[in-house]
Design a protein around this motif. Sequence first.
Motif, PDB file in Angstrom:
ATOM      1  N   LEU A  21      -0.104  -2.269 -13.639  1.00  0.00           N
ATOM      2  CA  LEU A  21      -0.392  -3.584 -13.067  1.00  0.00           C
ATOM      3  C   LEU A  21      -1.810  -3.642 -12.514  1.00  0.00           C
ATOM      4  O   LEU A  21      -2.503  -4.647 -12.656  1.00  0.00           O
ATOM      5  N   TRP A  22      -2.241  -2.555 -11.874  1.00  0.00           N
ATOM      6  CA  TRP A  22      -3.627  -2.489 -11.402  1.00  0.00           C
ATOM      7  C   TRP A  22      -4.610  -2.600 -12.571  1.00  0.00           C
ATOM      8  O   TRP A  22      -5.612  -3.325 -12.500  1.00  0.00           O
ATOM      9  N   MET A  23      -4.330  -1.888 -13.634  1.00  0.00           N
ATOM     10  CA  MET A  23      -5.207  -1.900 -14.803  1.00  0.00           C
ATOM     11  C   MET A  23      -5.239  -3.272 -15.455  1.00  0.00           C
ATOM     12  O   MET A  23      -6.304  -3.793 -15.809  1.00  0.00           O
ATOM     13  N   LEU A  24      -4.054  -3.890 -15.611  1.00  0.00           N
ATOM     14  CA  LEU A  24      -3.977  -5.212 -16.232  1.00  0.00           C
ATOM     15  C   LEU A  24      -4.660  -6.268 -15.371  1.00  0.00           C
ATOM     16  O   LEU A  24      -5.381  -7.131 -15.887  1.00  0.00           O
ATOM     17  N   GLY A  25      -4.437  -6.191 -14.056  1.00  0.00           N
ATOM     18  CA  GLY A  25      -5.089  -7.149 -13.166  1.00  0.00           C
ATOM     19  C   GLY A  25      -6.599  -7.056 -13.226  1.00  0.00           C
ATOM     20  O   GLY A  25      -7.308  -8.071 -13.258  1.00  0.00           O
ATOM     21  N   GLY A  95     -13.558  -1.792 -17.375  1.00  0.00           N
ATOM     22  CA  GLY A  95     -14.366  -1.342 -18.509  1.00  0.00           C
ATOM     23  C   GLY A  95     -13.809  -1.822 -19.833  1.00  0.00           C
ATOM     24  O   GLY A  95     -14.566  -2.213 -20.736  1.00  0.00           O
ATOM     25  N   ALA A  96     -12.478  -1.802 -19.963  1.00  0.00           N
ATOM     26  CA  ALA A  96     -11.857  -2.283 -21.194  1.00  0.00           C
ATOM     27  C   ALA A  96     -12.140  -3.765 -21.403  1.00  0.00           C
ATOM     28  O   ALA A  96     -12.386  -4.209 -22.529  1.00  0.00           O
ATOM     29  N   ALA A  97     -12.120  -4.554 -20.318  1.00  0.00           N
ATOM     30  CA  ALA A  97     -12.401  -5.983 -20.430  1.00  0.00           C
ATOM     31  C   ALA A  97     -13.833  -6.224 -20.906  1.00  0.00           C
ATOM     32  O   ALA A  97     -14.078  -7.075 -21.780  1.00  0.00           O
ATOM     33  N   LEU A  98     -14.792  -5.491 -20.334  1.00  0.00           N
ATOM     34  CA  LEU A  98     -16.188  -5.653 -20.746  1.00  0.00           C
ATOM     35  C   LEU A  98     -16.378  -5.272 -22.206  1.00  0.00           C
ATOM     36  O   LEU A  98     -17.184  -5.885 -22.925  1.00  0.00           O
ATOM     37  N   THR A  99     -15.643  -4.271 -22.660  1.00  0.00           N
ATOM     38  CA  THR A  99     -15.769  -3.816 -24.043  1.00  0.00           C
ATOM     39  C   THR A  99     -15.078  -4.763 -25.016  1.00  0.00           C
ATOM     40  O   THR A  99     -15.648  -5.152 -26.043  1.00  0.00           O
ATOM     41  N   VAL A 100     -13.858  -5.159 -24.690  1.00  0.00           N
ATOM     42  CA  VAL A 100     -13.105  -6.058 -25.568  1.00  0.00           C
ATOM     43  C   VAL A 100     -13.771  -7.423 -25.655  1.00  0.00           C
ATOM     44  O   VAL A 100     -13.702  -8.102 -26.684  1.00  0.00           O
ATOM     45  N   ASP A 101     -14.458  -7.840 -24.577  1.00  0.00           N
ATOM     46  CA  ASP A 101     -15.141  -9.141 -24.596  1.00  0.00           C
ATOM     47  C   ASP A 101     -16.209  -9.202 -25.681  1.00  0.00           C
ATOM     48  O   ASP A 101     -16.622 -10.292 -26.083  1.00  0.00           O
ATOM     49  N   GLU A 102     -16.670  -8.047 -26.144  1.00  0.00           N
ATOM     50  CA  GLU A 102     -17.631  -8.026 -27.245  1.00  0.00           C
ATOM     51  C   GLU A 102     -17.035  -7.320 -28.462  1.00  0.00           C
ATOM     52  O   GLU A 102     -17.742  -6.667 -29.232  1.00  0.00           O
ATOM     53  N   PHE A 103     -15.739  -7.481 -28.623  1.00  0.00           N
ATOM     54  CA  PHE A 103     -15.047  -6.897 -29.774  1.00  0.00           C
ATOM     55  C   PHE A 103     -15.674  -7.353 -31.088  1.00  0.00           C
ATOM     56  O   PHE A 103     -15.835  -6.565 -32.021  1.00  0.00           O
ATOM     57  N   ALA A 104     -16.035  -8.631 -31.183  1.00  0.00           N
ATOM     58  CA  ALA A 104     -16.616  -9.155 -32.425  1.00  0.00           C
ATOM     59  C   ALA A 104     -17.943  -8.474 -32.750  1.00  0.00           C
ATOM     60  O   ALA A 104     -18.281  -8.310 -33.928  1.00  0.00           O
ATOM     61  N   LEU A 127      -4.607 -10.563 -27.006  1.00  0.00           N
ATOM     62  CA  LEU A 127      -3.668  -9.556 -27.504  1.00  0.00           C
ATOM     63  C   LEU A 127      -3.542  -8.395 -26.529  1.00  0.00           C
ATOM     64  O   LEU A 127      -2.439  -7.887 -26.279  1.00  0.00           O
ATOM     65  N   ALA A 128      -4.660  -7.972 -25.953  1.00  0.00           N
ATOM     66  CA  ALA A 128      -4.628  -6.875 -24.988  1.00  0.00           C
ATOM     67  C   ALA A 128      -3.795  -7.247 -23.766  1.00  0.00           C
ATOM     68  O   ALA A 128      -3.030  -6.420 -23.250  1.00  0.00           O
ATOM     69  N   VAL A 129      -3.920  -8.490 -23.300  1.00  0.00           N
ATOM     70  CA  VAL A 129      -3.124  -8.933 -22.154  1.00  0.00           C
ATOM     71  C   VAL A 129      -1.638  -8.958 -22.512  1.00  0.00           C
ATOM     72  O   VAL A 129      -0.786  -8.542 -21.713  1.00  0.00           O
ATOM     73  N   ALA A 130      -1.316  -9.438 -23.719  1.00  0.00           N
ATOM     74  CA  ALA A 130       0.089  -9.488 -24.141  1.00  0.00           C
ATOM     75  C   ALA A 130       0.690  -8.088 -24.190  1.00  0.00           C
ATOM     76  O   ALA A 130       1.807  -7.853 -23.696  1.00  0.00           O
TER      77      ALA A 130
END
Length: 243
Positions: A21-25, A95-104, A127-130
């Motif tokens: 939950l901490w990671m997802l938040g 860090g995952a959010a910053l990376t996935v935000d530039e997935f394209a 998809l990552a949130v789901a």
Amino acid sequence: MQLATVEVEVVVTVPNQGIGLWMLGAFVLTFGGTRAVTRLIRAGRGPFRNVEVGGTHVHHQVYGILAMLVAGAIEFSYRPGTPGAQILAVLFGAGAALTVDEFALWLHLEDVYWAQEGRKSVDAAFLAVAVGLLLVAGFNPFSDIGQGTANRLVFAALMVVNLTLCVGTILKGKTALGVIGLLVPVVVGLVGVLRLAKPGSPWARWRYRPGSRKAERALRRYPPDRRTRLDALKDFVGGTPHR
């Protein structure tokens, strides 16, 4: 007669349900904040500007990759308890959010952040949130397989069937359903593989001959200019791409 007293210490390992939950938040908050900042930069408003070093634009995925590397290295090396584990979960999620935000960008190997191709970054974040919600809710297809050879054979057969269904779903152009199907065995994958493939997907190219009934049905079901409520939500969260 004196009876000997034997003390038995029972150690019960309780998984820390709050870590996910901490990671997802952290992922959700960082992704939302990052999109807000990039949209302000795009509009030329506020104090925010692109970071450049020696004339080179430093994308925020660089900071994300470093954050995940640091969090992973510390976690595997030291296995900290509370509150260290929560801090590392927040660092990894951010860090995952910053990376996935530039997935394209790391998919196309070019800066397509505001192009139509850049919408894949928003898709990846959704998809990552789901998947994160499913993990936090406790979905785990690899638990409680039971003991014995028969149980393990049944479990292995079920995993092979589920993996086949998920791969078929992804080949039909339904990547989100295919990935979620890995955590929700058989049901989601079966729904995805039985539905019509999207035009341009590998399945449609291999199985739907041009001009065939299925090819025409797929075009009617998924026209090039198709817009859904989910697309409107993606525009609201990620910003409207260049047309």
